[in-house]
Design an enzyme around this catalytic site. Structure first.
Site, PDB file in Angstrom:
ATOM      1  N   THR A  93      34.304  31.573  36.974  1.00  0.00           N
ATOM      2  CA  THR A  93      35.747  31.750  36.772  1.00  0.00           C
ATOM      3  C   THR A  93      36.546  30.848  37.695  1.00  0.00           C
ATOM      4  O   THR A  93      37.525  30.213  37.285  1.00  0.00           O
ATOM      5  CB  THR A  93      36.133  33.218  37.040  1.00  0.00           C
ATOM      6  OG1 THR A  93      35.332  34.071  36.237  1.00  0.00           O
ATOM      7  CG2 THR A  93      37.597  33.459  36.730  1.00  0.00           C
ATOM      8  N   THR A  94      36.133  30.777  38.967  1.00  0.00           N
ATOM      9  CA  THR A  94      36.842  29.969  39.951  1.00  0.00           C
ATOM     10  C   THR A  94      36.767  28.489  39.605  1.00  0.00           C
ATOM     11  O   THR A  94      37.611  27.702  40.039  1.00  0.00           O
ATOM     12  CB  THR A  94      36.271  30.232  41.351  1.00  0.00           C
ATOM     13  OG1 THR A  94      36.218  31.644  41.572  1.00  0.00           O
ATOM     14  CG2 THR A  94      37.118  29.605  42.434  1.00  0.00           C
ATOM     15  N   TYR A 144      36.616  40.221  25.585  1.00  0.00           N
ATOM     16  CA  TYR A 144      37.557  40.289  24.471  1.00  0.00           C
ATOM     17  C   TYR A 144      37.101  41.194  23.333  1.00  0.00           C
ATOM     18  O   TYR A 144      37.869  42.008  22.839  1.00  0.00           O
ATOM     19  CB  TYR A 144      37.897  38.891  23.925  1.00  0.00           C
ATOM     20  CG  TYR A 144      39.017  38.921  22.902  1.00  0.00           C
ATOM     21  CD1 TYR A 144      40.337  39.087  23.313  1.00  0.00           C
ATOM     22  CD2 TYR A 144      38.755  38.832  21.538  1.00  0.00           C
ATOM     23  CE1 TYR A 144      41.358  39.160  22.389  1.00  0.00           C
ATOM     24  CE2 TYR A 144      39.778  38.899  20.603  1.00  0.00           C
ATOM     25  CZ  TYR A 144      41.073  39.067  21.040  1.00  0.00           C
ATOM     26  OH  TYR A 144      42.085  39.147  20.120  1.00  0.00           O
ATOM     27  N   TYR A 204      27.174  40.135  35.637  1.00  0.00           N
ATOM     28  CA  TYR A 204      28.495  39.959  36.248  1.00  0.00           C
ATOM     29  C   TYR A 204      29.460  40.945  35.610  1.00  0.00           C
ATOM     30  O   TYR A 204      29.806  40.829  34.435  1.00  0.00           O
ATOM     31  CB  TYR A 204      28.944  38.510  36.039  1.00  0.00           C
ATOM     32  CG  TYR A 204      30.309  38.145  36.601  1.00  0.00           C
ATOM     33  CD1 TYR A 204      31.006  38.952  37.491  1.00  0.00           C
ATOM     34  CD2 TYR A 204      30.908  36.933  36.238  1.00  0.00           C
ATOM     35  CE1 TYR A 204      32.238  38.597  37.990  1.00  0.00           C
ATOM     36  CE2 TYR A 204      32.142  36.551  36.737  1.00  0.00           C
ATOM     37  CZ  TYR A 204      32.809  37.389  37.607  1.00  0.00           C
ATOM     38  OH  TYR A 204      34.032  37.025  38.097  1.00  0.00           O
ATOM     39  N   ARG A 241      38.948  41.216  33.820  1.00  0.00           N
ATOM     40  CA  ARG A 241      39.035  39.998  33.016  1.00  0.00           C
ATOM     41  C   ARG A 241      38.398  40.157  31.637  1.00  0.00           C
ATOM     42  O   ARG A 241      38.819  39.495  30.691  1.00  0.00           O
ATOM     43  CB  ARG A 241      38.368  38.822  33.747  1.00  0.00           C
ATOM     44  CG  ARG A 241      39.207  38.248  34.878  1.00  0.00           C
ATOM     45  CD  ARG A 241      38.574  36.989  35.437  1.00  0.00           C
ATOM     46  NE  ARG A 241      39.380  36.411  36.502  1.00  0.00           N
ATOM     47  CZ  ARG A 241      40.284  35.442  36.337  1.00  0.00           C
ATOM     48  NH1 ARG A 241      40.515  34.943  35.149  1.00  0.00           N
ATOM     49  NH2 ARG A 241      40.955  34.969  37.372  1.00  0.00           N
ATOM     50  N   LYS A 244      26.594  40.876  40.144  1.00  0.00           N
ATOM     51  CA  LYS A 244      27.843  40.593  40.843  1.00  0.00           C
ATOM     52  C   LYS A 244      28.825  41.666  40.388  1.00  0.00           C
ATOM     53  O   LYS A 244      29.220  41.700  39.220  1.00  0.00           O
ATOM     54  CB  LYS A 244      28.365  39.198  40.501  1.00  0.00           C
ATOM     55  CG  LYS A 244      29.745  38.894  41.108  1.00  0.00           C
ATOM     56  CD  LYS A 244      30.283  37.541  40.645  1.00  0.00           C
ATOM     57  CE  LYS A 244      31.670  37.278  41.213  1.00  0.00           C
ATOM     58  NZ  LYS A 244      32.243  35.986  40.727  1.00  0.00           N
ATOM     59  N   ILE A 287      29.537  36.841  46.119  1.00  0.00           N
ATOM     60  CA  ILE A 287      29.853  35.624  45.356  1.00  0.00           C
ATOM     61  C   ILE A 287      31.359  35.452  45.511  1.00  0.00           C
ATOM     62  O   ILE A 287      32.144  36.179  44.911  1.00  0.00           O
ATOM     63  CB  ILE A 287      29.392  35.731  43.902  1.00  0.00           C
ATOM     64  CG1 ILE A 287      27.866  35.862  43.866  1.00  0.00           C
ATOM     65  CG2 ILE A 287      29.849  34.503  43.107  1.00  0.00           C
ATOM     66  CD1 ILE A 287      27.274  36.024  42.476  1.00  0.00           C
TER      67      ILE A 287
END
Length: 296
Positions: free
Chosen positions: A48-49, A111, A137, A142, A166, A208
């Site tokens: 994401t980052t 989604y 994750y 999100r 994570k 992370i």
């Protein structure tokens, strides 16, 4: 280090762009060296980052390949390969393995909001079809879906290549449940810098991290000290950087961390739409804290 033993500070590295919007590979190389020189224990590329939603498939592959070659075995490289399509997730994961990634970071399908059963089937299909270590994750804020602790534990018991999670749901009770019930060897990483110290005190294996992009040496030390029981040292570092960790989410990640890196002269302040520059007052607040910490 074998990926199954990985603990400490694992940076979710940014993707630098040039002013024309292209990936700045030279700046990326310098970031990788910066992390290795300062003790970062592992690198997540295309997370994401790293603004992965705006990277093409070819750019994803380019970044994974570049990171693997630049790191050259010095620390583990973990590639983000998640998708809301199980078939695509398997395809991306196989490609990352071909490119040399040591492990895969696979986010819960986003989604389309699958059920608990759907999430289990998704990860089981990835695990059965991809010969590589997999880190689950969980980031409900999100994705709109949740990997429940019981689901993570069941997956870890049933698939040897599901080696870690994570956890970025922001709930310490979830860490407690995961850590109480995980099988031997299954790693639990915080996906939230602010909770990482507390999670390590419960027995977690590190973070992370977003803020590690800015303070790799001190974040590495905070993780190692809190894992090893040197709580006074780790607590001092936590309080030193508490405000900075909070500021990393003043606006959507990775806007604050990439802005901070730009202020520090390490990358250009360039994002891909729909991300854009921070609000002026928020940028100034971040700048004040960086000066206070003598990072500028």
């Amino acid at each position: 280090m074998q990926i199954e033993q990985l603990q400490g500070s694992i940076v979710a590295i940014v993707t630098p762009f040039k002013d024309n919007g292209e990936i700045d590979l030279e700046a990326f190389d310098e970031l990788v060296e910066f992390h290795i020189e300062n003790g970062t224990d592992g690198i997540v590329v295309c997370g994401t980052t790293g603004e992965t939603p705006t990277l093409s498939d070819a750019e994803d592959a380019q970044m994974i390949e570049r990171c693997v070659k630049k790191v050259n075995g010095r620390v583990p490289v973990i590639a983000g390969t998640g998708s809301n399509s199980t078939a695509d997730c398997i395809k991306y994961s196989k490609k990352a393995v071909e490119l040399g990634a040591d492990a895969l970071l696979v986010v819960a399908p986003y989604y389309n909001k699958p059920s608990r059963r759907g999430i289990y089937k998704h990860f089981s299909q990835v695990a059965k079809n991809v010969d590589a270590p997999i880190i689950l994750y969980n980031v409900p804020g999100r994705t709109g879906s949740t990997i429940e602790p019981a689901t993570a534990v069941e997956l870890a018991h049933n698939y040897e290549n599901i080696i870690a999670i994570k956890e970025a749901g922001g709930d310490m009770s979830v860490f407690a449940e995961l850590l109480a019930n995980r099988p031997d060897g299954f790693k639990v990483y915080s996906g939230d810098d602010f909770l990482s110290f507390s999670a390590n005190c419960l027995g977690a294996d590190g973070c992370i991290s977003v803020v590690a992009n800015l303070i790799p040496a001190d974040f590495h030390k905070m993780m190692k000290d809190s894992i090893n029981g040197d709580l006074n040292s780790a607590r001092d570092l936590f309080f030193k950087y508490r405000a900075l960790m909070e500021l990393m989410f003043l606006e959507s990640n990775p806007l604050p961390v990439k802005t901070a890196l730009a202020l520090m002269g390490r990358v250009s302040e360039v994002f891909r739409a729909p991300l854009c520059e921070m609000e002026d007052e928020n940028r100034e607040q971040l700048k004040i804290e960086l000066k206070k910490l003598k990072l500028l």
